[in-house]
Design a protein around this motif. Structure first.
Motif, mmCIF file in Angstrom:
data_model
loop_
_atom_site.group_PDB
_atom_site.id
_atom_site.type_symbol
_atom_site.label_atom_id
_atom_site.label_comp_id
_atom_site.label_asym_id
_atom_site.label_seq_id
_atom_site.Cartn_x
_atom_site.Cartn_y
_atom_site.Cartn_z
ATOM 1 N N LEU A 122 -3.436 13.667 -20.994
ATOM 2 C CA LEU A 122 -2.011 13.944 -20.866
ATOM 3 C C LEU A 122 -1.682 14.292 -19.422
ATOM 4 C CD1 LEU A 122 -1.560 16.174 -24.042
ATOM 5 C CD2 LEU A 122 -1.021 13.738 -23.788
ATOM 6 N N SER A 123 -0.425 14.292 -19.097
ATOM 7 C CA SER A 123 -0.005 14.578 -17.724
ATOM 8 C C SER A 123 -0.300 16.015 -17.317
ATOM 9 C CB SER A 123 1.484 14.289 -17.568
ATOM 10 O OG SER A 123 2.240 15.127 -18.428
ATOM 11 N N THR A 124 -0.484 16.909 -18.283
ATOM 12 C CA THR A 124 -0.682 18.321 -17.967
ATOM 13 C C THR A 124 -2.086 18.837 -18.253
ATOM 14 O OG1 THR A 124 0.129 18.930 -20.161
ATOM 15 C CG2 THR A 124 1.748 18.892 -18.356
ATOM 16 N N ILE A 125 -2.947 17.988 -18.825
ATOM 17 C CA ILE A 125 -4.290 18.473 -19.165
ATOM 18 C C ILE A 125 -5.287 17.312 -19.170
ATOM 19 C CG2 ILE A 125 -3.881 18.274 -21.651
ATOM 20 C CD1 ILE A 125 -5.580 20.855 -21.977
ATOM 21 N N GLN A 126 -6.470 17.599 -18.632
ATOM 22 C CA GLN A 126 -7.560 16.627 -18.635
ATOM 23 C C GLN A 126 -8.835 17.352 -19.064
ATOM 24 O OE1 GLN A 126 -7.560 13.131 -17.607
ATOM 25 N NE2 GLN A 126 -5.371 13.435 -17.920
ATOM 26 N N PHE A 127 -9.623 16.693 -19.923
ATOM 27 C CA PHE A 127 -10.878 17.246 -20.446
ATOM 28 C C PHE A 127 -12.070 16.526 -19.834
ATOM 29 C CE2 PHE A 127 -7.927 18.571 -23.679
ATOM 30 C CZ PHE A 127 -8.417 19.798 -24.080
ATOM 31 N N PHE A 128 -13.150 17.276 -19.593
ATOM 32 C CA PHE A 128 -14.347 16.732 -18.959
ATOM 33 C C PHE A 128 -15.595 17.212 -19.703
ATOM 34 C CE2 PHE A 128 -11.063 17.890 -15.871
ATOM 35 C CZ PHE A 128 -10.717 16.642 -15.371
ATOM 36 N N PRO A 129 -16.059 16.468 -20.701
ATOM 37 C CA PRO A 129 -17.298 16.861 -21.380
ATOM 38 C C PRO A 129 -18.502 16.627 -20.465
ATOM 39 C CG PRO A 129 -16.462 14.783 -22.265
ATOM 40 C CD PRO A 129 -15.457 15.267 -21.272
ATOM 41 N N ALA A 130 -19.515 17.462 -20.613
ATOM 42 C CA ALA A 130 -20.711 17.362 -19.781
ATOM 43 C C ALA A 130 -21.308 15.960 -19.827
ATOM 44 C CB ALA A 130 -21.753 18.376 -20.250
ATOM 45 N N ASP A 131 -21.649 15.454 -18.645
ATOM 46 C CA ASP A 131 -22.250 14.127 -18.558
ATOM 47 C C ASP A 131 -23.781 14.227 -18.593
ATOM 48 O OD1 ASP A 131 -22.949 15.017 -15.983
ATOM 49 O OD2 ASP A 131 -21.473 13.760 -14.982
ATOM 50 N N GLN A 132 -24.443 13.081 -18.537
ATOM 51 C CA GLN A 132 -25.905 13.063 -18.616
ATOM 52 C C GLN A 132 -26.548 13.781 -17.443
ATOM 53 O OE1 GLN A 132 -27.623 11.867 -21.363
ATOM 54 N NE2 GLN A 132 -29.244 13.052 -20.363
ATOM 55 N N GLU A 133 -25.965 13.649 -16.250
ATOM 56 C CA GLU A 133 -26.504 14.345 -15.073
ATOM 57 C C GLU A 133 -26.525 15.861 -15.322
ATOM 58 O OE1 GLU A 133 -25.849 14.544 -10.229
ATOM 59 O OE2 GLU A 133 -24.335 13.551 -11.459
ATOM 60 N N THR A 134 -25.471 16.362 -15.944
ATOM 61 C CA THR A 134 -25.403 17.788 -16.271
ATOM 62 C C THR A 134 -26.470 18.158 -17.296
ATOM 63 O OG1 THR A 134 -23.041 17.829 -15.793
ATOM 64 C CG2 THR A 134 -23.895 19.613 -17.179
ATOM 65 N N CYS A 135 -26.611 17.333 -18.336
ATOM 66 C CA CYS A 135 -27.628 17.587 -19.376
ATOM 67 C C CYS A 135 -29.027 17.631 -18.787
ATOM 68 C CB CYS A 135 -27.561 16.511 -20.454
ATOM 69 S SG CYS A 135 -26.026 16.517 -21.390
ATOM 70 N N ASP A 136 -29.305 16.729 -17.835
ATOM 71 C CA ASP A 136 -30.620 16.698 -17.200
ATOM 72 C C ASP A 136 -30.841 17.885 -16.270
ATOM 73 O OD1 ASP A 136 -31.029 14.300 -18.532
ATOM 74 O OD2 ASP A 136 -30.603 13.051 -16.769
ATOM 75 N N LEU A 137 -29.786 18.285 -15.563
ATOM 76 C CA LEU A 137 -29.868 19.357 -14.577
ATOM 77 C C LEU A 137 -29.863 20.748 -15.211
ATOM 78 C CD1 LEU A 137 -29.804 20.021 -11.492
ATOM 79 C CD2 LEU A 137 -27.311 20.011 -11.682
ATOM 80 N N ILE A 138 -28.975 20.929 -16.207
ATOM 81 C CA ILE A 138 -28.795 22.236 -16.854
ATOM 82 C C ILE A 138 -28.772 22.000 -18.369
ATOM 83 C CG2 ILE A 138 -27.426 24.365 -16.838
ATOM 84 C CD1 ILE A 138 -25.747 23.072 -14.558
ATOM 85 N N PRO A 139 -29.930 21.866 -19.012
ATOM 86 C CA PRO A 139 -29.946 21.531 -20.439
ATOM 87 C C PRO A 139 -29.061 22.416 -21.321
ATOM 88 C CG PRO A 139 -32.160 21.390 -19.536
ATOM 89 C CD PRO A 139 -31.287 21.985 -18.457
ATOM 90 N N HIS A 140 -29.014 23.728 -21.055
ATOM 91 C CA HIS A 140 -28.195 24.606 -21.896
ATOM 92 C C HIS A 140 -26.693 24.367 -21.706
ATOM 93 C CE1 HIS A 140 -28.685 26.956 -18.159
ATOM 94 N NE2 HIS A 140 -27.464 27.387 -18.414
ATOM 95 N N ALA A 141 -26.308 23.588 -20.681
ATOM 96 C CA ALA A 141 -24.897 23.266 -20.438
ATOM 97 C C ALA A 141 -24.517 21.901 -21.004
ATOM 98 C CB ALA A 141 -24.595 23.321 -18.946
ATOM 99 N N SER A 142 -25.396 21.303 -21.782
ATOM 100 C CA SER A 142 -25.123 19.955 -22.305
ATOM 101 C C SER A 142 -23.935 19.924 -23.261
ATOM 102 C CB SER A 142 -26.366 19.372 -22.975
ATOM 103 O OG SER A 142 -26.730 20.152 -24.092
#
Length: 189
Positions: A122-142
């Protein structure tokens, strides 16, 4: 009769294309760019605890760099200038990455984590789920999901770690710009 049906279909197609002339991510991007060059003070509005390193510190965001497809927003926590939110727009999708630096400008071992929107949002909100790089770097943040909200009066940065109690929100009043802080660590003009 057939001419009326075709004319009606053409009018509907025109109305639909007019309504869809800009995606939510395009409008979001324009609002974000309208903050360029400005700095704002924020406050934690969710997830603060007495032992949180952000508690009691001055929180400042500076929309420092606005390129066509990349916006960089240093986020200062007191004297700590190690964090920069990096947003990149490509094909109507926005990516959020967290660039962490040491005082000498070298990258932290935990940097460049984040995710990409899964739709135009939407014009007022954007969501960003953890990507694979994040899962590999910080598993508990997956299971992390970040989201940013914007409008003409506010900017919020949010984090929720699904399946846990972890939640964090810092809100900035964008109607009250403040003096621009020093450059973040590792910043090259």
């Amino acid at each position: 009769m057939m001419k009326k049906v075709i004319l009606s279909m053409l009018m509907l197609a025109f109305q639909f294309s007019f309504c869809q002339s800009e995606s939510g991510s395009d409008e979001f991007w324009k609002t974000l760019k309208s903050y360029c060059g400005q700095s704002f003070e924020g406050e934690i509005t969710a997830g603060a605890s007495a032992d949180d390193p952000f508690t009691g510190k001055k929180l400042i965001m500076h929309v420092k760099s606005c390129e066509e497809n990349r916006i960089r927003i240093p986020f200062f926590v007191g004297e700590d200038r190690s964090r920069t939110w990096v947003l990149t727009s490509q094909d109507n999708f926005i990516t959020l990455k967290h660039d962490h630096r040491h005082e000498d400008g070298t990258p932290d071992k935990v940097t460049q984590y984040g995710g990409t929107s899964t739709n135009t949002g939407l014009s007022t909100i954007q969501f960003f789920p953890a990507d694979q790089e994040t899962c590999d770097l910080i598993p508990h943040a997956s299971t992390n999901v970040w989201w940013i909200t914007v409008d003409d009066k506010s900017f919020t940065y949010n984090l929720r770690r699904l399946g846990t109690e972890r939640v964090f929100t810092v809100s900035f009043d964008t109607s009250k710009p403040i003096e621009t802080p020093n450059a973040p660590w590792g910043w090259e003009e």
